[in-house]
Design a protein around this motif. Sequence first.
Motif, PDB file in Angstrom:
ATOM      1  N   MET A 150      33.117 -15.184  32.200  1.00  0.00           N
ATOM      2  CA  MET A 150      32.309 -14.827  31.046  1.00  0.00           C
ATOM      3  C   MET A 150      31.945 -13.347  31.133  1.00  0.00           C
ATOM      4  N   ASN A 151      32.148 -12.642  30.055  1.00  0.00           N
ATOM      5  CA  ASN A 151      31.780 -11.232  29.955  1.00  0.00           C
ATOM      6  C   ASN A 151      30.376 -11.154  29.355  1.00  0.00           C
ATOM      7  N   LEU A 152      29.388 -10.856  30.187  1.00  0.00           N
ATOM      8  CA  LEU A 152      27.996 -10.820  29.730  1.00  0.00           C
ATOM      9  C   LEU A 152      27.757  -9.776  28.648  1.00  0.00           C
ATOM     10  N   GLN A 153      28.553  -8.728  28.635  1.00  0.00           N
ATOM     11  CA  GLN A 153      28.372  -7.680  27.626  1.00  0.00           C
ATOM     12  C   GLN A 153      28.560  -8.237  26.208  1.00  0.00           C
ATOM     13  N   GLN A 154      29.313  -9.317  26.086  1.00  0.00           N
ATOM     14  CA  GLN A 154      29.521  -9.939  24.779  1.00  0.00           C
ATOM     15  C   GLN A 154      28.267 -10.653  24.276  1.00  0.00           C
ATOM     16  N   LEU A 155      27.275 -10.850  25.159  1.00  0.00           N
ATOM     17  CA  LEU A 155      26.036 -11.525  24.773  1.00  0.00           C
ATOM     18  C   LEU A 155      24.930 -10.544  24.392  1.00  0.00           C
ATOM     19  N   ILE A 156      25.217  -9.266  24.475  1.00  0.00           N
ATOM     20  CA  ILE A 156      24.242  -8.250  24.101  1.00  0.00           C
ATOM     21  C   ILE A 156      24.519  -7.834  22.660  1.00  0.00           C
ATOM     22  N   PRO A 157      23.534  -7.965  21.775  1.00  0.00           N
ATOM     23  CA  PRO A 157      23.757  -7.554  20.385  1.00  0.00           C
ATOM     24  C   PRO A 157      24.238  -6.109  20.304  1.00  0.00           C
ATOM     25  N   LYS A 158      25.061  -5.843  19.314  1.00  0.00           N
ATOM     26  CA  LYS A 158      25.660  -4.516  19.143  1.00  0.00           C
ATOM     27  C   LYS A 158      24.868  -3.626  18.191  1.00  0.00           C
ATOM     28  N   HIS A 159      24.057  -4.236  17.340  1.00  0.00           N
ATOM     29  CA  HIS A 159      23.258  -3.476  16.382  1.00  0.00           C
ATOM     30  C   HIS A 159      22.066  -4.333  15.961  1.00  0.00           C
ATOM     31  N   LYS A 160      21.106  -3.721  15.275  1.00  0.00           N
ATOM     32  CA  LYS A 160      19.845  -4.402  14.982  1.00  0.00           C
ATOM     33  C   LYS A 160      19.965  -5.593  14.030  1.00  0.00           C
ATOM     34  N   ALA A 161      21.106  -5.740  13.380  1.00  0.00           N
ATOM     35  CA  ALA A 161      21.305  -6.896  12.508  1.00  0.00           C
ATOM     36  C   ALA A 161      22.265  -7.924  13.120  1.00  0.00           C
ATOM     37  N   ASP A 162      22.581  -7.766  14.402  1.00  0.00           N
ATOM     38  CA  ASP A 162      23.535  -8.653  15.069  1.00  0.00           C
ATOM     39  C   ASP A 162      22.873  -9.972  15.499  1.00  0.00           C
ATOM     40  N   VAL A 163      22.390 -10.700  14.526  1.00  0.00           N
ATOM     41  CA  VAL A 163      21.710 -11.971  14.757  1.00  0.00           C
ATOM     42  C   VAL A 163      22.683 -13.008  15.326  1.00  0.00           C
ATOM     43  N   GLU A 164      23.924 -12.948  14.915  1.00  0.00           N
ATOM     44  CA  GLU A 164      24.927 -13.910  15.385  1.00  0.00           C
ATOM     45  C   GLU A 164      25.039 -13.892  16.917  1.00  0.00           C
ATOM     46  N   THR A 165      25.084 -12.710  17.498  1.00  0.00           N
ATOM     47  CA  THR A 165      25.167 -12.617  18.962  1.00  0.00           C
ATOM     48  C   THR A 165      23.893 -13.157  19.606  1.00  0.00           C
ATOM     49  N   ALA A 166      22.741 -12.819  19.045  1.00  0.00           N
ATOM     50  CA  ALA A 166      21.475 -13.320  19.589  1.00  0.00           C
ATOM     51  C   ALA A 166      21.425 -14.839  19.541  1.00  0.00           C
ATOM     52  N   GLU A 167      21.937 -15.425  18.481  1.00  0.00           N
ATOM     53  CA  GLU A 167      21.940 -16.880  18.354  1.00  0.00           C
ATOM     54  C   GLU A 167      22.858 -17.539  19.393  1.00  0.00           C
ATOM     55  N   LYS A 168      23.912 -16.870  19.797  1.00  0.00           N
ATOM     56  CA  LYS A 168      24.833 -17.410  20.803  1.00  0.00           C
ATOM     57  C   LYS A 168      24.138 -17.613  22.147  1.00  0.00           C
ATOM     58  N   LEU A 169      23.106 -16.842  22.404  1.00  0.00           N
ATOM     59  CA  LEU A 169      22.412 -16.918  23.684  1.00  0.00           C
ATOM     60  C   LEU A 169      21.808 -18.295  23.945  1.00  0.00           C
ATOM     61  N   ARG A 170      21.497 -19.022  22.899  1.00  0.00           N
ATOM     62  CA  ARG A 170      20.836 -20.324  23.046  1.00  0.00           C
ATOM     63  C   ARG A 170      21.540 -21.272  24.003  1.00  0.00           C
ATOM     64  N   SER A 171      22.830 -21.118  24.145  1.00  0.00           N
ATOM     65  CA  SER A 171      23.567 -22.038  25.017  1.00  0.00           C
ATOM     66  C   SER A 171      23.685 -21.508  26.454  1.00  0.00           C
ATOM     67  N   TYR A 172      22.944 -20.452  26.786  1.00  0.00           N
ATOM     68  CA  TYR A 172      23.019 -19.882  28.129  1.00  0.00           C
ATOM     69  C   TYR A 172      21.685 -20.016  28.853  1.00  0.00           C
ATOM     70  N   SER A 173      21.767 -20.308  30.124  1.00  0.00           N
ATOM     71  CA  SER A 173      20.576 -20.451  30.959  1.00  0.00           C
ATOM     72  C   SER A 173      20.095 -19.077  31.421  1.00  0.00           C
ATOM     73  N   TYR A 174      18.898 -19.073  31.981  1.00  0.00           N
ATOM     74  CA  TYR A 174      18.358 -17.838  32.544  1.00  0.00           C
ATOM     75  C   TYR A 174      19.267 -17.304  33.651  1.00  0.00           C
ATOM     76  N   ALA A 175      19.724 -18.188  34.524  1.00  0.00           N
ATOM     77  CA  ALA A 175      20.586 -17.766  35.633  1.00  0.00           C
ATOM     78  C   ALA A 175      21.842 -17.052  35.132  1.00  0.00           C
ATOM     79  N   GLU A 176      22.349 -17.516  34.009  1.00  0.00           N
ATOM     80  CA  GLU A 176      23.572 -16.917  33.463  1.00  0.00           C
ATOM     81  C   GLU A 176      23.321 -15.529  32.863  1.00  0.00           C
ATOM     82  N   VAL A 177      22.155 -15.325  32.261  1.00  0.00           N
ATOM     83  CA  VAL A 177      21.888 -14.042  31.583  1.00  0.00           C
ATOM     84  C   VAL A 177      21.012 -13.090  32.395  1.00  0.00           C
TER      85      VAL A 177
END
Length: 126
Positions: free
Chosen positions: A1-28
């Motif tokens: 897993m490339n963690l950089q893909q879980l960091i939003p790219k711009h202030k309207a990148d809600v889609e990336t933020a929503e993807k985080l829901r399936s990741y645990s604290y240990a993963e992020v």
Amino acid sequence: MNLQQLIPKHKADVETAEKLRSYSYAEVKPIIRQLLCWLQDMNWPVSRPMANYLLQFTEEISPELVNILQGDDVMWKYWIIDVFGSTTTNAAVIKEMERIAYNPTSNDVDAGVDEIAREVLALRTR
């Protein structure tokens, strides 16, 4: 897993933020600081879903919250207190909120950070 893909790219990148829901604290954990950066302005569309995700890890991210509260970015401090202040039980975070509330810097006063810190602390005692 490339963690950089879980960091939003711009202030309207809600889609990336929503993807985080399936990741645990240990993963992020390695990217927590970058995720917290998206709480620098809660007017950004990405900020609310990011805050909702990070709230579940309030205690785990307490060292990062303390670091932000000890920093110079007054608006970031404001939003960190607003988002996490009423839910944290971490003594170090509460101590920093008390410091800001009762011994603020002039920049904290100018930005109203001391006011929100006092408001949140007052709510915690009720």
